[in-house]
Design a protein around this motif. Structure first.
Motif, mmCIF file in Angstrom:
data_model
loop_
_atom_site.group_PDB
_atom_site.id
_atom_site.type_symbol
_atom_site.label_atom_id
_atom_site.label_comp_id
_atom_site.label_asym_id
_atom_site.label_seq_id
_atom_site.Cartn_x
_atom_site.Cartn_y
_atom_site.Cartn_z
ATOM 1 N N TRP A 215 0.844 -1.198 0.000
ATOM 2 C CA TRP A 215 0.000 0.000 0.000
ATOM 3 C C TRP A 215 0.874 1.242 0.000
ATOM 4 C CZ3 TRP A 215 -5.240 0.155 -0.443
ATOM 5 C CH2 TRP A 215 -5.917 -1.059 -0.305
ATOM 6 N N ALA A 216 0.446 2.242 -0.731
ATOM 7 C CA ALA A 216 1.158 3.536 -0.743
ATOM 8 C C ALA A 216 0.100 4.629 -0.838
ATOM 9 C CB ALA A 216 2.094 3.606 -1.940
ATOM 10 N N GLU A 217 0.528 5.850 -0.614
ATOM 11 C CA GLU A 217 -0.450 6.934 -0.740
ATOM 12 C C GLU A 217 -0.304 7.582 -2.121
ATOM 13 O OE1 GLU A 217 -1.817 8.968 2.499
ATOM 14 O OE2 GLU A 217 -1.792 10.947 1.540
ATOM 15 N N VAL A 218 -1.417 7.683 -2.825
ATOM 16 C CA VAL A 218 -1.434 8.293 -4.155
ATOM 17 C C VAL A 218 -2.659 9.203 -4.247
ATOM 18 C CG1 VAL A 218 -1.958 7.767 -6.574
ATOM 19 C CG2 VAL A 218 -0.134 6.537 -5.444
ATOM 20 N N LEU A 219 -2.452 10.392 -4.728
ATOM 21 C CA LEU A 219 -3.541 11.375 -4.860
ATOM 22 C C LEU A 219 -4.335 11.487 -3.547
ATOM 23 C CD1 LEU A 219 -4.863 10.483 -8.463
ATOM 24 C CD2 LEU A 219 -3.066 12.091 -7.820
ATOM 25 N N GLY A 220 -3.615 11.461 -2.469
ATOM 26 C CA GLY A 220 -4.212 11.690 -1.152
ATOM 27 C C GLY A 220 -5.023 10.542 -0.597
ATOM 28 N N ARG A 221 -4.862 9.333 -1.153
ATOM 29 C CA ARG A 221 -5.597 8.184 -0.610
ATOM 30 C C ARG A 221 -4.775 6.904 -0.764
ATOM 31 N NH1 ARG A 221 -10.468 10.150 -2.594
ATOM 32 N NH2 ARG A 221 -9.211 11.943 -3.161
ATOM 33 N N PRO A 222 -5.123 5.872 0.023
ATOM 34 C CA PRO A 222 -4.354 4.635 -0.070
ATOM 35 C C PRO A 222 -4.530 3.981 -1.447
ATOM 36 C CG PRO A 222 -5.909 4.572 1.783
ATOM 37 C CD PRO A 222 -6.209 5.804 1.014
ATOM 38 N N ALA A 223 -3.422 3.484 -1.964
ATOM 39 C CA ALA A 223 -3.463 2.849 -3.286
ATOM 40 C C ALA A 223 -2.711 1.526 -3.226
ATOM 41 C CB ALA A 223 -2.818 3.762 -4.326
ATOM 42 N N LEU A 224 -3.306 0.526 -3.890
ATOM 43 C CA LEU A 224 -2.703 -0.810 -3.901
ATOM 44 C C LEU A 224 -2.357 -1.202 -5.337
ATOM 45 C CD1 LEU A 224 -2.070 -3.468 -2.341
ATOM 46 C CD2 LEU A 224 -4.393 -4.209 -2.911
ATOM 47 N N PRO A 225 -1.060 -1.366 -5.640
ATOM 48 C CA PRO A 225 -0.697 -1.874 -6.973
ATOM 49 C C PRO A 225 -0.943 -3.375 -7.037
ATOM 50 C CG PRO A 225 1.161 -0.733 -5.918
ATOM 51 C CD PRO A 225 0.130 -0.991 -4.863
#
Ligand code: URA
Length: 258
Positions: A215-225
């Motif tokens: 998980w990482a933060e992208v565009l101000g929200r959690p994002a899962l690749p």
């Protein structure tokens, strides 16, 4: 230099011209035909230069168009009206999104393929059918009306690249302002970035094999690749990791519900 003439000579010259039929003056101002061509050129107005083609910055145009969109319908229209991406010329449709925009989860794929281009909806081909089965396994469905069970799906690019080639960095850069605004307007709780192009657009780098599951933060929200379903179709052994990532997503959503 104009030769000097006396009044008699000038009269004779005028009479001779009248005899030849030159009875009318054709210009209000006299032209010195004895002047050198260089000087004549200097006196004549310069021919109009063709206006230089106006340099357009497609990223700036996209940023302005995206910022002007007040809702998803407006954004969809703004994307359809964007003319600075060559991919649009070869596409049948602008593929904007599918599913429920109120969903907690927004899936971001790469670009439409042939079937998506024809249907005007993302992920409707073989990869899309696998995507539906994957999310159904954790209780999510793009047709669900209830936001808790729903899925909202889009792509980095709304137009199919020819022969499904990878989009080039310029194409991604000019469409990224629309994707950013799309996320801003849909306000999902989490993002799922499927495949290398989605990771490149949102994380700034490819390498989904390393990025996936973290998980990482992208565009101000959690994002899962995650692995792209098209990759999973070619590499069924990777479904194990994809399943682990889906469980991680499910756990995250359950945490968020508490
Ligand atoms: N692959 C994608 O990334 N998106 C689609 O819409 C279809 C296939």
């Amino acid at each position: 230099m104009m030769p000097q003439m006396d009044t008699g000579e000038l009269h004779a010259l005028l009479a001779w011209q009248v005899e030849l039929g030159a009875t009318e003056a054709i210009g209000d101002t006299p032209i010195n035909r004895y002047a050198s061509p260089m000087r004549l050129e200097a006196a004549a107005p310069a021919p109009a230069e063709p206006a230089p083609a106006e340099e357009v910055d497609p990223v700036a145009v996209a940023t302005e168009a995206a910022a002007g969109a007040r809702d998803l319908a407006g954004l969809s229209a703004a994307m359809a009206a964007f003319t600075h991406c060559e991919l649009k010329r070869g596409a049948q449709n602008t593929v904007f999104a599918d599913g429920n925009p109120a969903a907690r989860v927004m899936v971001i794929g790469e670009a439409p393929g042939r079937e998506e281009d024809l249907a005007g909806r993302p992920f409707v081909g073989a990869a899309g059918r696998l995507l539906d089965r994957m999310f159904a396994a954790i209780g999510l469905d793009r047709t669900a009306e209830d936001a808790a069970q729903a899925l909202y799906i889009t792509n980095v690019l709304p137009w199919r690249p020819p022969q499904n080639r990878d989009p080039d960095p310029d194409e991604i850069a000019m469409l990224l302002p629309f994707l950013r605004r799309h996320v801003e307007l849909a306000q999902p709780e989490v993002l799922v970035c499927m495949g290398n192009i989605s990771c490149l657009a949102l994380f700034g780098r490819k390498g989904v094999t390393r990025l996936r599951g973290r998980w990482a933060e992208v565009l101000g929200r959690p994002a899962l690749p995650m692995f792209h379903p098209a990759y999973l179709l070619r590499t069924p052994a990777a479904k194990r990791e994809a399943w682990a990532d889906l469980l991680s997503l499910q756990a995250r959503l359950r945490e968020g519900q508490r």
